[in-house]
Write a protein that holds these residues in place. Structure first.
Motif, PDB file in Angstrom:
ATOM      1  N   ALA A 191      40.903  59.804  90.310  1.00 17.04           N
ATOM      2  CA  ALA A 191      41.117  60.782  89.239  1.00 17.04           C
ATOM      3  C   ALA A 191      42.609  61.015  88.999  1.00 17.04           C
ATOM      4  O   ALA A 191      43.064  61.100  87.854  1.00 17.04           O
ATOM      5  N   HIS A 205      44.153  58.202  86.928  1.00 15.18           N
ATOM      6  CA  HIS A 205      43.813  58.325  85.509  1.00 15.18           C
ATOM      7  C   HIS A 205      44.726  59.336  84.832  1.00 15.18           C
ATOM      8  O   HIS A 205      45.263  59.092  83.747  1.00 15.18           O
ATOM      9  N   THR A 226      47.813  58.494  81.920  1.00  8.34           N
ATOM     10  CA  THR A 226      47.404  58.812  80.548  1.00  8.34           C
ATOM     11  C   THR A 226      48.521  59.497  79.772  1.00  8.34           C
ATOM     12  O   THR A 226      49.036  60.528  80.186  1.00  8.34           O
ATOM     13  N   GLU A 274      46.183  65.063  78.647  1.00  8.35           N
ATOM     14  CA  GLU A 274      44.991  65.727  78.119  1.00  8.35           C
ATOM     15  C   GLU A 274      44.875  67.136  78.705  1.00  8.35           C
ATOM     16  O   GLU A 274      45.522  67.471  79.699  1.00  8.35           O
ATOM     17  N   TRP A 322      39.663  66.582  80.381  1.00  8.23           N
ATOM     18  CA  TRP A 322      39.526  65.806  81.612  1.00  8.23           C
ATOM     19  C   TRP A 322      38.154  65.991  82.256  1.00  8.23           C
ATOM     20  O   TRP A 322      37.590  65.041  82.816  1.00  8.23           O
ATOM     21  N   LEU A 339      36.017  63.723  80.128  1.00 11.85           N
ATOM     22  CA  LEU A 339      36.321  62.297  80.303  1.00 11.85           C
ATOM     23  C   LEU A 339      35.857  61.786  81.665  1.00 11.85           C
ATOM     24  O   LEU A 339      35.268  60.707  81.770  1.00 11.85           O
ATOM     25  N   LEU A 340      36.114  62.559  82.720  1.00 10.82           N
ATOM     26  CA  LEU A 340      35.718  62.126  84.062  1.00 10.82           C
ATOM     27  C   LEU A 340      34.203  62.131  84.227  1.00 10.82           C
ATOM     28  O   LEU A 340      33.654  61.423  85.070  1.00 10.82           O
ATOM     29  N   LYS A 374      37.635  55.522  75.626  1.00 11.53           N
ATOM     30  CA  LYS A 374      37.937  56.395  76.760  1.00 11.53           C
ATOM     31  C   LYS A 374      36.825  56.420  77.806  1.00 11.53           C
ATOM     32  O   LYS A 374      36.876  57.198  78.743  1.00 11.53           O
ATOM     33  N   HIS A 398      36.327  54.334  80.053  1.00 14.41           N
ATOM     34  CA  HIS A 398      36.783  53.827  81.350  1.00 14.41           C
ATOM     35  C   HIS A 398      37.289  54.951  82.263  1.00 14.41           C
ATOM     36  O   HIS A 398      37.504  54.741  83.456  1.00 14.41           O
ATOM     37  N   TYR A 399      37.451  56.150  81.702  1.00 10.92           N
ATOM     38  CA  TYR A 399      37.877  57.283  82.532  1.00 10.92           C
ATOM     39  C   TYR A 399      36.734  57.836  83.386  1.00 10.92           C
ATOM     40  O   TYR A 399      36.978  58.577  84.332  1.00 10.92           O
ATOM     41  N   GLN A 400      35.513  57.494  83.028  1.00 10.22           N
ATOM     42  CA  GLN A 400      34.366  58.061  83.740  1.00 10.22           C
ATOM     43  C   GLN A 400      34.362  57.646  85.209  1.00 10.22           C
ATOM     44  O   GLN A 400      34.506  56.480  85.541  1.00 10.22           O
TER      45      GLN A 400
END
Length: 292
Positions: free
Chosen positions: A130, A133, A137, A141, A146, A149-150, A159, A161-163
């Motif tokens: 995390a 990321h 970025t 954000e 966040w 996104l996470l 976006k 790929h942030y998961q």
């Protein structure tokens, strides 16, 4: 002549001492943030061994897991985002993240961006993932963004790929390695599922007692006198819909009192609380994101 010849050397000596003093002061200032981050890495349960120190994410998951079955309630749709909020707060408490300056116009907590304060590894794979990321970025954000996104809750395919994937399973495996849970396979008619029943009841009992005591025997009626990690645990456990599990064993009168005090915490204004001395702004921003 002797006095004249000694004066320049005395001047040089004083100048050298001044340079050394300035250098020492600079080194002290630069080491302040490192010391703060180091203190953030130390958990509050001083009596625990290193193997049983739990992160906020692990504590929230442990509160949500059914002891014998080894999985969280199928009806709990809050814990996923709640665990991502725990990650942000954990990184903030460890001195890795902070909010950008509020500026002259005093931007609200949910409008301010999350900034990487230190990219030093935490030793936890999920936290480091995390943190990477967030650090990489640009532009930064907000806290709300966040969490989404996470969690993978975004309509922007660029976006995704942030998961962070399989968070609950990865946290459960951490707890298995720490000797808190074990791993089993259960058959649910149409499919098999990996479960993680409780194997060390002492650690969970200690966690439950810590939550109970914070709003009963050790209640201080002031969030800023409470331990930040315990305060975050209570608020995030509520946001993840697992807090009542800690209060289930209580007698009715104790349960009512505990929930009354929890609600008093939930009714606090994050914007106001974040401006008080020693408050962690990012923690209150996460609280604001869940209570808005």
């Amino acid at each position: 002549m002797t006095s004249l010849s000694q004066r320049p050397s005395g001047l040089v000596q004083r100048r050298t001492e001044a340079i050394r003093s300035a250098a020492a002061e600079k080194e002290k200032d630069s080491g302040g943030e490192e010391e703060e981050a180091r203190r953030g890495d130390e958990d509050d349960d001083k009596g625990d061994s290193k193997e049983t120190r739990l992160t906020l994410m692990e504590e929230v998951l442990l509160l949500g897991l059914k002891d014998r079955e080894g999985y969280t309630s199928f009806w709990n749709d809050c814990i996923s985002s709640g665990l991502r909020g725990c990650m942000l707060v954990e990184l903030a408490l460890r001195g890795r993240l902070q909010l950008e300056a509020c500026g002259v116009r005093r931007k609200g907590l949910l409008s301010r961006k999350v900034i990487c304060k230190s990219d030093a590894p935490t030793g936890d794979v999920l936290l480091d993932e995390a943190l990477k990321h967030i650090k990489d970025t640009q532009p930064p954000e907000t806290v709300q963004s966040w969490i989404e996104l996470l969690s993978g809750e975004t309509w922007n395919p660029l976006k995704l790929h942030y998961q962070l994937r399989n968070v609950r399973e990865r946290l459960a495996k951490n707890l298995v390695e720490k000797g808190v849970l074990t791993t089993e396979k259960q058959n649910f008619l149409l499919f098999d599922m990996t479960t993680h029943p409780l194997t060390n009841s002492t650690i969970k009992q200690r966690l439950v007692k810590k939550v109970q005591d914070s709003v009963l025997e050790k209640w201080v009626n002031d969030p800023h006198r409470m331990d930040k990690r315990v305060l975050a645990l209570i608020l995030l456990a509520h946001s993840s819909d697992v807090l009542e599990n800690a209060f289930a064993p209580l007698q009715d009168d104790q349960y009512d009192l505990a929930m009354k005090r929890v609600h008093s915490l939930l009714e606090l204004e994050p914007e106001k609380e974040s401006t008080k001395p020693s408050a962690n702004e990012l923690m209150w921003a996460v609280v604001a994101a869940f209570t808005k």
